[in-house]
Design a protein around this motif. Structure first.
Motif, PDB file in Angstrom:
ATOM      1  N   THR A  40       0.682  -1.157  -0.030  1.00  0.00           N
ATOM      2  CA  THR A  40      -0.035   0.006   0.184  1.00  0.00           C
ATOM      3  C   THR A  40       0.856   1.349   0.065  1.00  0.00           C
ATOM      4  O   THR A  40       0.800   2.129  -0.723  1.00  0.00           O
ATOM      5  CB  THR A  40      -0.990   0.017   1.231  1.00  0.00           C
ATOM      6  N   GLU A  61       9.267   3.012   7.684  1.00  0.00           N
ATOM      7  CA  GLU A  61       9.212   1.489   7.686  1.00  0.00           C
ATOM      8  C   GLU A  61       9.771   1.093   9.271  1.00  0.00           C
ATOM      9  O   GLU A  61      11.028   1.549   9.426  1.00  0.00           O
ATOM     10  CB  GLU A  61       9.466   0.885   6.664  1.00  0.00           C
ATOM     11  N   SER A  70       3.065  -8.176   3.109  1.00  0.00           N
ATOM     12  CA  SER A  70       3.101  -7.835   1.792  1.00  0.00           C
ATOM     13  C   SER A  70       4.608  -8.910   1.387  1.00  0.00           C
ATOM     14  O   SER A  70       4.698  -9.575   0.212  1.00  0.00           O
ATOM     15  CB  SER A  70       3.583  -6.535   1.305  1.00  0.00           C
TER      16      SER A  70
HETATM   17  C1  LIG Z   1      -0.036 -15.215   5.585  1.00  0.00           C
HETATM   18  C2  LIG Z   1      -0.776 -14.217   4.571  1.00  0.00           C
HETATM   19  C3  LIG Z   1      -1.161 -14.496   3.254  1.00  0.00           C
HETATM   20  C4  LIG Z   1      -1.836 -13.692   2.133  1.00  0.00           C
HETATM   21  N1  LIG Z   1      -2.121 -14.114   1.152  1.00  0.00           N
HETATM   22  C5  LIG Z   1      -2.441 -13.436   0.135  1.00  0.00           C
HETATM   23  C6  LIG Z   1      -2.571 -13.657  -1.027  1.00  0.00           C
HETATM   24  O1  LIG Z   1      -2.316 -14.622  -1.379  1.00  0.00           O
HETATM   25  N2  LIG Z   1      -3.295 -12.694  -2.181  1.00  0.00           N
HETATM   26  C7  LIG Z   1      -3.606 -11.396  -1.574  1.00  0.00           C
HETATM   27  O2  LIG Z   1      -3.964 -10.670  -2.439  1.00  0.00           O
HETATM   28  N3  LIG Z   1      -3.299 -11.210  -0.243  1.00  0.00           N
HETATM   29  C8  LIG Z   1      -2.901 -11.754   0.554  1.00  0.00           C
HETATM   30  N4  LIG Z   1      -2.513 -11.616   1.846  1.00  0.00           N
HETATM   31  C9  LIG Z   1      -2.911 -10.214   2.183  1.00  0.00           C
HETATM   32  C10 LIG Z   1      -1.884  -9.171   1.592  1.00  0.00           C
HETATM   33  O3  LIG Z   1      -0.615  -9.763   1.809  1.00  0.00           O
HETATM   34  C11 LIG Z   1      -1.938  -7.824   2.327  1.00  0.00           C
HETATM   35  O4  LIG Z   1      -3.501  -7.319   2.064  1.00  0.00           O
HETATM   36  C12 LIG Z   1      -1.127  -6.955   1.737  1.00  0.00           C
HETATM   37  O5  LIG Z   1       0.082  -7.530   1.872  1.00  0.00           O
HETATM   38  C13 LIG Z   1      -1.338  -5.527   2.386  1.00  0.00           C
HETATM   39  O6  LIG Z   1      -0.133  -4.607   2.342  1.00  0.00           O
HETATM   40  P1  LIG Z   1       0.055  -3.374   3.096  1.00  0.00           P
HETATM   41  O7  LIG Z   1       1.101  -2.725   2.504  1.00  0.00           O
HETATM   42  O8  LIG Z   1      -1.396  -2.782   3.376  1.00  0.00           O
HETATM   43  O9  LIG Z   1       0.212  -4.154   4.391  1.00  0.00           O
HETATM   44  P2  LIG Z   1       1.706  -4.679   4.947  1.00  0.00           P
HETATM   45  O10 LIG Z   1       2.486  -5.347   4.090  1.00  0.00           O
HETATM   46  O11 LIG Z   1       1.367  -5.363   6.175  1.00  0.00           O
HETATM   47  O12 LIG Z   1       2.751  -3.484   5.447  1.00  0.00           O
HETATM   48  C14 LIG Z   1       2.552  -2.503   6.593  1.00  0.00           C
HETATM   49  C15 LIG Z   1       3.870  -2.082   6.799  1.00  0.00           C
HETATM   50  O13 LIG Z   1       3.614  -1.077   7.583  1.00  0.00           O
HETATM   51  C16 LIG Z   1       4.820  -1.152   8.560  1.00  0.00           C
HETATM   52  N5  LIG Z   1       4.355  -0.489   9.940  1.00  0.00           N
HETATM   53  C17 LIG Z   1       3.197  -0.558  10.722  1.00  0.00           C
HETATM   54  N6  LIG Z   1       3.295   0.180  11.755  1.00  0.00           N
HETATM   55  C18 LIG Z   1       4.068   0.939  11.642  1.00  0.00           C
HETATM   56  C19 LIG Z   1       4.486   2.115  12.323  1.00  0.00           C
HETATM   57  N7  LIG Z   1       3.817   2.499  13.345  1.00  0.00           N
HETATM   58  N8  LIG Z   1       5.679   2.668  11.960  1.00  0.00           N
HETATM   59  C20 LIG Z   1       6.090   2.546  10.871  1.00  0.00           C
HETATM   60  N9  LIG Z   1       5.981   1.235   9.963  1.00  0.00           N
HETATM   61  C21 LIG Z   1       4.787   0.717  10.285  1.00  0.00           C
HETATM   62  C22 LIG Z   1       4.915  -2.518   8.947  1.00  0.00           C
HETATM   63  O14 LIG Z   1       6.258  -3.132   9.434  1.00  0.00           O
HETATM   64  C23 LIG Z   1       4.799  -3.274   7.513  1.00  0.00           C
HETATM   65  O15 LIG Z   1       6.021  -3.320   6.661  1.00  0.00           O
HETATM   66  C24 LIG Z   1      -2.072 -12.395   2.834  1.00  0.00           C
HETATM   67  C25 LIG Z   1      -1.761 -12.006   4.050  1.00  0.00           C
HETATM   68  C26 LIG Z   1      -0.932 -13.077   5.042  1.00  0.00           C
HETATM   69  C27 LIG Z   1      -0.628 -12.477   6.083  1.00  0.00           C
END
Ligand SMILES: Cc1cc2nc3c(=O)[nH]c(=O)nc-3n(C[C@H](O)[C@H](O)[C@H](O)COP(=O)(O)OP(=O)(O)OC[C@H]3O[C@@H](n4cnc5c(N)ncnc54)[C@H](O)[C@@H]3O)c2cc1C
Length: 457
Positions: A40, A61, A70
């Motif tokens: 995201t 991060e 992710s």
């Molecule tokens: C085991 C598993 C399997 C999945 N399989 C699928 C799939 O096959 N297909 C699919 O579409 N989706 C899947 N998902 C969901 C998908 O991975 C997530 O929806 C997507 O990666 C979300 O991305 P994001 O960047 O929003 O969150 P994240 O990747 O969780 O990133 C959030 C980031 O913010 C950082 N962060 C948090 N709080 C703070 C803070 N206070 N200060 C600084 N940094 C911070 C964290 O360290 C993290 O790196 C799966 C999820 C999991 C857990």
């Protein structure tokens, strides 16, 4: 060079040594601060720079790029999201549902296009996704759903019902009573995608500050453990970890999902299993399972959901975790030919669940703060779309993306504990019970199924 992320998931372990993090000092002020370097945050930075190359953007991060969901997921880059089928089901919202679905379909191709354009070798293979009916009753409901989707305006190029013989030739799950083939899904190696995207973002001139934990976001300011930063616009992209920010508790419920990877499997086994086009696969159970054939011929398979009291967060989940072992047993049950293969990796991660169980992109033009997330485990492609929407909102552009139903569809807060824990456990128990009844009897589980659906759909 080390790989401090090798315990996070097979995907990271497969990459060998990784460069040490940049240790650049935080700037005092930027145009846009983004908290979270998962899909995201990074897609948002990527599209913002494409729209306005002069913007000064800092991504903060807490750990390393991709440390969250992710870099741990099942690698389904899927053109669908929670809540879309709900929109399609009601005449009043159908047109908005179709627009969102079609945009999500195209999002899979958009991810593929960016991989090409930015030279990201994410092992992207658009083989579609097979939703297998492992109980006869699921075949009835899946066929009815395909008919309903065709009536809503989609066609065989989007969703196709495969009768049992054809479905079995595509995937050797046992039992297999037929499958829905959903065309708009690609298998990816998610750690390659998130790291490749981070490199593309850096090449655009954005700085990614790793190891910087943000403690609080207020209008125009991010407080971090390494000093404060002022910014004209601020985006929160923290998904399942949102609770770590002051004032954001109860917004997103962190739910665990567990995954295993086998050793690379010989060609003879793949003859039996199929997945020749690297189709992703799952089945009709409520407590979702998901799998893919990797480029190096492993099976990666995940499932199971779990919640810990007080939204407790676990950083690294070991292969010996009971939830991981449960997933391994499910894999061996569905694919008896895998009973003797070695599981080389097991891990888990956090999905973000909002109270209304569908993604949201929120932007407040007055305070110039926003967030996106709540993908409930379906965010690999959806985060790309959320990033494009956020970029348009930050740039004050009204586009086809900012008109989508996710925009400012803000969920209410989750209940305080212990109610939240009781609710999460009850939902899991209803799902498990409904699945068990349907697998044992072959009939729909009306009681447990409707209790589950009531809470999560
Ligand atoms: C085991 C598993 C399997 C999945 N399989 C699928 C799939 O096959 N297909 C699919 O579409 N989706 C899947 N998902 C969901 C998908 O991975 C997530 O929806 C997507 O990666 C979300 O991305 P994001 O960047 O929003 O969150 P994240 O990747 O969780 O990133 C959030 C980031 O913010 C950082 N962060 C948090 N709080 C703070 C803070 N206070 N200060 C600084 N940094 C911070 C964290 O360290 C993290 O790196 C799966 C999820 C999991 C857990």
């Amino acid at each position: 060079m080390t790989n401090a992320l090798s315990d996070v998931s097979f995907w990271f372990d497969a990459l060998g040594d990784l460069p040490a993090p940049d240790d650049q000092a935080l700037p005092q002020s930027v145009d846009v601060a983004i908290v979270g370097a998962g899909f995201t945050g990074l897609w948002t930075a990527y599209y913002l720079k494409r729209a306005q190359p002069g913007l000064r953007i800092a991504v903060l991060e807490a750990e390393r790029v991709g440390h969250g969901a992710s870099g741990r997921n099942g690698g389904w880059c899927m053109g669908m999201a929670w809540g879309v089928h709900g929109l399609l089901a009601r005449a009043k919202s159908r047109a908005r549902g179709v627009a969102l679905a079609r945009t999500l379909f195209d999002t899979v191709d958009e991810v593929g296009r960016v991989c090409q354009a930015e030279n990201i070798d994410a092992h992207f293979a658009k083989g579609g996704s097979l939703g297998v009916a492992t109980v006869p009753v699921h075949a009835d409901s899946a066929r009815a759903e395909v008919d309903a989707l065709h009536a809503a305006g989609f066609d065989e190029g989007d969703y196709r019902w495969l009768p049992p013989d054809e479905a079995r030739s595509r995937v050797g799950i046992t039992p297999n009573h037929g499958a829905t083939l959903f065309a708009h899904c690609a298998a990816v190696q998610p750690a390659r995608l998130v790291l490749g995207l981070a490199n593309a973002v850096r090449r655009q001139g954005t700085t990614i500050h790793e190891g910087v934990h943000a403690t609080r976001i207020t209008t125009g300011r991010v407080d971090t453990a390494r000093g404060n930063l002022t910014a004209t616009s601020i985006i929160r992209a923290t998904e399942g970890y949102t609770d770590t920010l002051q004032g954001e508790r109860r917004r997103i419920l962190p739910l665990y999902s567990m995954v295993v990877a086998t050793e690379p499997l010989p060609a003879a086994l793949w003859e039996e299993i199929g997945l020749r086009e690297r189709e992703t696969f799952g089945d009709g159970r409520r407590v979702v399972i998901y799998g893919q054939r990797t480029l190096d011929d492993r099976m990666v398979f995940g499932g199971r959901a779990g919640y810990l009291f007080g939204s407790r967060l676990r950083g690294i989940i070991a292969a010996s975790d009971p939830g991981v072992r449960h997933v391994e047993r499910t894999l061996r049950t569905l694919f008896p030919m895998l009973r003797n293969v070695r599981i080389t990796h097991g891990w888990g991660g956090l999905m973000g669940v909002p109270r209304h169980w569908r993604p949201c992109v929120q932007w407040d033009a007055a305070t110039r703060t926003g967030w996106a997330g709540g993908y409930v485990g379906e965010g690999v492609a959806a985060a790309n779309l959320a990033g494009r929407i956020l970029a348009d909102l930050v740039c004050e552009r009204r586009t086809e993306f900012t008109a989508l139903p996710w925009v400012n569809d803000v969920p209410r807060l989750w209940e305080p504990e212990p109610l939240r824990w009781v609710g999460a456990k009850a939902i899991q128990a209803f799902g498990d019970r409904a699945d068990a009844v349907e697998f044992a009897s072959g009939h729909p589980s009306r009681l447990w199924g409707s209790l589950f659906d009531r809470f999560v759909r």
